[in-house]
Design an enzyme around this catalytic site. Structure first.
Site, PDB file in Angstrom:
ATOM      1  CD1 TRP A 104       3.536   1.346  -8.987  1.00 39.57           C
ATOM      2  CD2 TRP A 104       4.609   3.240  -8.491  1.00 39.57           C
ATOM      3  NE1 TRP A 104       3.615   2.096 -10.127  1.00 39.57           N
ATOM      4  CE2 TRP A 104       4.270   3.267  -9.856  1.00 39.57           C
ATOM      5  CE3 TRP A 104       5.292   4.330  -7.942  1.00 39.57           C
ATOM      6  CZ2 TRP A 104       4.592   4.335 -10.682  1.00 39.57           C
ATOM      7  CZ3 TRP A 104       5.601   5.398  -8.766  1.00 39.57           C
ATOM      8  CH2 TRP A 104       5.250   5.385 -10.114  1.00 39.57           C
TER       9      TRP A 104
ATOM     10  CG  ASP B 229      -0.270  -1.074  -0.966  1.00 42.55           C
ATOM     11  OD1 ASP B 229      -1.465  -1.366  -0.802  1.00 42.55           O
ATOM     12  OD2 ASP B 229       0.160  -0.502  -1.987  1.00 42.55           O
TER      13      ASP B 229
ATOM     14  CE1 TYR C 141       0.792  -0.274  -7.805  1.00 37.71           C
ATOM     15  CE2 TYR C 141       1.729  -1.259  -5.836  1.00 37.71           C
ATOM     16  CZ  TYR C 141       0.905  -0.319  -6.441  1.00 37.71           C
ATOM     17  OH  TYR C 141       0.186   0.568  -5.665  1.00 37.71           O
TER      18      TYR C 141
ATOM     19  CG  HIS D 113      -5.125  -0.045  -8.072  1.00 36.63           C
ATOM     20  ND1 HIS D 113      -4.033  -0.780  -8.449  1.00 36.63           N
ATOM     21  CD2 HIS D 113      -4.617   1.096  -7.540  1.00 36.63           C
ATOM     22  CE1 HIS D 113      -2.931  -0.116  -8.163  1.00 36.63           C
ATOM     23  NE2 HIS D 113      -3.257   1.023  -7.614  1.00 36.63           N
TER      24      HIS D 113
ATOM     25  N   PRO E 149       3.439   9.362   0.552  1.00 35.62           N
ATOM     26  CG  PRO E 149       4.546   8.186   2.229  1.00 35.62           C
ATOM     27  CD  PRO E 149       3.755   7.985   0.976  1.00 35.62           C
TER      28      PRO E 149
ATOM     29  CE  LYS F 119      10.186   2.099  -4.579  1.00 36.62           C
ATOM     30  NZ  LYS F 119      11.022   3.023  -5.390  1.00 36.62           N
TER      31      LYS F 119
ATOM     32  CD  GLU G 225      15.119   9.434   6.569  1.00 35.90           C
ATOM     33  OE1 GLU G 225      16.018   9.096   5.768  1.00 35.90           O
ATOM     34  OE2 GLU G 225      14.598  10.562   6.574  1.00 35.90           O
ATOM     35  CG  ASN G 226      10.784   5.623   5.126  1.00 34.02           C
ATOM     36  OD1 ASN G 226      11.243   6.756   5.255  1.00 34.02           O
ATOM     37  ND2 ASN G 226      10.655   5.036   3.945  1.00 34.02           N
TER      38      ASN G 226
HETATM   39  P1  NAP Z   1       6.476   7.531  -1.720  1.00 39.47           P
HETATM   40  O1  NAP Z   1       6.486   6.379  -0.812  1.00 39.47           O
HETATM   41  O2  NAP Z   1       5.941   8.822  -1.216  1.00 39.47           O
HETATM   42  O3  NAP Z   1       7.921   7.826  -2.281  1.00 39.47           O
HETATM   43  C1  NAP Z   1       8.773   6.859  -2.789  1.00 39.47           C
HETATM   44  C2  NAP Z   1      10.076   7.574  -3.134  1.00 39.47           C
HETATM   45  O4  NAP Z   1      10.622   8.136  -1.926  1.00 39.47           O
HETATM   46  C3  NAP Z   1      11.119   6.638  -3.692  1.00 39.47           C
HETATM   47  O5  NAP Z   1      11.859   7.373  -4.652  1.00 39.47           O
HETATM   48  C4  NAP Z   1      11.997   6.328  -2.491  1.00 39.47           C
HETATM   49  O6  NAP Z   1      13.342   6.080  -2.845  1.00 39.47           O
HETATM   50  C5  NAP Z   1      11.928   7.632  -1.736  1.00 39.47           C
HETATM   51  N1  NAP Z   1      12.138   7.425  -0.303  1.00 39.47           N
HETATM   52  C6  NAP Z   1      11.489   6.542   0.497  1.00 39.47           C
HETATM   53  N2  NAP Z   1      11.951   6.641   1.751  1.00 39.47           N
HETATM   54  C7  NAP Z   1      12.914   7.616   1.736  1.00 39.47           C
HETATM   55  C8  NAP Z   1      13.752   8.172   2.723  1.00 39.47           C
HETATM   56  N3  NAP Z   1      13.682   7.766   3.992  1.00 39.47           N
HETATM   57  N4  NAP Z   1      14.633   9.154   2.337  1.00 39.47           N
HETATM   58  C9  NAP Z   1      14.691   9.579   1.051  1.00 39.47           C
HETATM   59  N5  NAP Z   1      13.906   9.095   0.075  1.00 39.47           N
HETATM   60  C10 NAP Z   1      13.021   8.112   0.412  1.00 39.47           C
HETATM   61  O7  NAP Z   1       5.681   7.242  -3.082  1.00 39.47           O
HETATM   62  P2  NAP Z   1       4.853   6.048  -3.714  1.00 39.47           P
HETATM   63  O8  NAP Z   1       5.696   4.874  -4.016  1.00 39.47           O
HETATM   64  O9  NAP Z   1       4.087   6.694  -4.812  1.00 39.47           O
HETATM   65  O10 NAP Z   1       3.767   5.641  -2.622  1.00 39.47           O
HETATM   66  C11 NAP Z   1       3.984   4.640  -1.644  1.00 39.47           C
HETATM   67  C12 NAP Z   1       3.210   3.373  -1.939  1.00 39.47           C
HETATM   68  O11 NAP Z   1       1.810   3.630  -1.976  1.00 39.47           O
HETATM   69  C13 NAP Z   1       3.484   2.755  -3.316  1.00 39.47           C
HETATM   70  O12 NAP Z   1       4.720   2.098  -3.366  1.00 39.47           O
HETATM   71  C14 NAP Z   1       2.281   1.855  -3.466  1.00 39.47           C
HETATM   72  O13 NAP Z   1       2.432   0.662  -2.708  1.00 39.47           O
HETATM   73  C15 NAP Z   1       1.189   2.740  -2.886  1.00 39.47           C
HETATM   74  N6  NAP Z   1       0.481   3.526  -3.927  1.00 39.47           N
HETATM   75  C16 NAP Z   1      -0.838   3.278  -4.143  1.00 39.47           C
HETATM   76  C17 NAP Z   1      -1.518   3.985  -5.126  1.00 39.47           C
HETATM   77  C18 NAP Z   1      -2.973   3.699  -5.348  1.00 39.47           C
HETATM   78  O14 NAP Z   1      -3.522   4.180  -6.362  1.00 39.47           O
HETATM   79  N7  NAP Z   1      -3.634   2.977  -4.472  1.00 39.47           N
HETATM   80  C19 NAP Z   1      -0.880   4.957  -5.899  1.00 39.47           C
HETATM   81  C20 NAP Z   1       0.467   5.212  -5.643  1.00 39.47           C
HETATM   82  C21 NAP Z   1       1.124   4.501  -4.643  1.00 39.47           C
HETATM   83  P3  NAP Z   1      13.930   4.564  -2.941  1.00 39.47           P
HETATM   84  O15 NAP Z   1      12.904   3.759  -3.646  1.00 39.47           O
HETATM   85  O16 NAP Z   1      15.199   4.786  -3.690  1.00 39.47           O
HETATM   86  O17 NAP Z   1      14.173   4.094  -1.536  1.00 39.47           O
END
Ligand code: NAP
Length: 283
Positions: free
Chosen positions: A21, A49, A54, A113, A195, A242, A251-252
């Site tokens: 996303w 995912d 998106y 979704h 997460p 993401k 890192e992840n």
């Molecule tokens: P997330 O993965 O919790 O956080 C993404 C943010 O964290 C981005 O700003 C990213 O920065 C940063 N980040 C990632 N790894 C990092 C690290 N090692 N150190 C520092 N910062 C880090 O949030 P999310 O994108 O909301 O959720 C993950 C995925 O879940 C989405 O991309 C999507 O595929 C899915 N999702 C599904 C739903 C649903 O309704 N089913 C809703 C929300 C999300 P950078 O991008 O700059 O690396």
């Protein structure tokens, strides 16, 4: 990268996958995101995912470019139908559009979704058709509560509901009350999204003095790796952070081999109690 069985399937999936996303759609950011996705795949994060929603399909196209050189069978691709499209015909058409944009003949997992205004029975019937035609291997839902999950499974009949993808992070552990025990009992995987709580975890908790920082130091890991290890500590759980850059992806991915002991899990449990936001000031 540790793997575990996905629901009732015979698929072994890495516990840490990749979200997509909000990946940058153009320019340098896009090139960085493609490099990051490929790096993640090399590290074993082959569960990716995405969703038609998106960037109106543009992220599926970006992902297609990222995975073009990679053997399709080595990947596990998830996409989602947006609820507004989730009639019987609309679901089939949405899936076909996603397949075209992704440049693939099948999806490994297709999700609704979030609960839709259209009859759930229709969406699940379309999911059954997509599985029967080989366009989709497994199906599931996202953002469904327990009753909605039970309903979905009843409409799917003999096609198993494989996944519920839900919000799950240290400040949002509500799924642990009823949803997680139910899914564990019925061999349904929980794929936790967001997460890292979109920046809501207090800096102090992430610092060397905070609970996550202290545990991380013991393992020569990072606080974010500790978060991912905590969120994947049980057999039903997967996480899909993401990341749009290679350092973040690396890192992840490193969290995929990190195991926390019972005492460490208890410390995180106490710092981020279920059902209410952690008292940020004391972390
Ligand atoms: P997330 O993965 O919790 O956080 C993404 C943010 O964290 C981005 O700003 C990213 O920065 C940063 N980040 C990632 N790894 C990092 C690290 N090692 N150190 C520092 N910062 C880090 O949030 P999310 O994108 O909301 O959720 C993950 C995925 O879940 C989405 O991309 C999507 O595929 C899915 N999702 C599904 C739903 C649903 O309704 N089913 C809703 C929300 C999300 P950078 O991008 O700059 O690396």
């Amino acid at each position: 990268m540790r793997q575990r069985r996905l629901g009732s399937t015979d698929v072994e999936l890495p516990i840490i996958g990749q979200g997509t996303w909000d990946l940058p759609p153009a320019g340098y950011g896009r090139r960085q995101a493609i490099a990051a996705l490929r790096c993640g795949i090399e590290q074993g994060m082959v569960h990716i995912d995405t969703a038609e929603m998106y960037d109106d399909g543009a992220v599926e196209e970006l992902l297609a470019e990222a995975i073009a050189p990679i053997p399709r069978r080595s990947l596990f691709l998830t996409s989602k139908v947006v609820p507004g499209n989730a009639t019987y015909d609309g679901t089939i058409a949405a899936c076909e559009r996603s397949l075209r944009r992704l440049g693939t003949e099948y999806l490994d997992l297709y999700l609704l979704h979030w609960p839709s205004q259209h009859p759930l029975e229709e969406t699940m019937r379309a999911f059954g058709t997509l599985v029967a035609s080989g366009k989709v291997r497994y199906v599931g839902v996202s953002n469904f509560d327990l009753d909605e999950m039970r309903q979905a499974q009843s409409y799917l009949g003999s096609v198993p509901l494989t996944v519920n993808q839900v919000l799950y992070h240290p400040l949002e552990r509500g799924i642990e009350r009823r949803l997680l025990p139910y899914c564990a009992q019925h061999c349904i995987a929980i794929v936790g999204y967001t997460p890292f709580a979109r920046g809501r975890i207090a800096a102090r908790a992430l610092s060397g003095d905070g609970v996550l920082g202290r545990i991380a130091a013991r393992h020569a890991a990072t606080p974010r790796q500790v978060i991912l290890a905590f969120l994947t500590r049980l057999p039903a759980l997967f996480a899909i952070p993401k990341a749009a850059t290679v350092p973040h992806v690396m890192e992840n991915a490193g969290a995929g081999d990190l195991c926390l002991d019972d005492a460490e899990i208890a410390q995180i449990d106490a710092a981020f109690p279920i059902g209410e936001d952690a008292p940020l000031a004391t972390l």
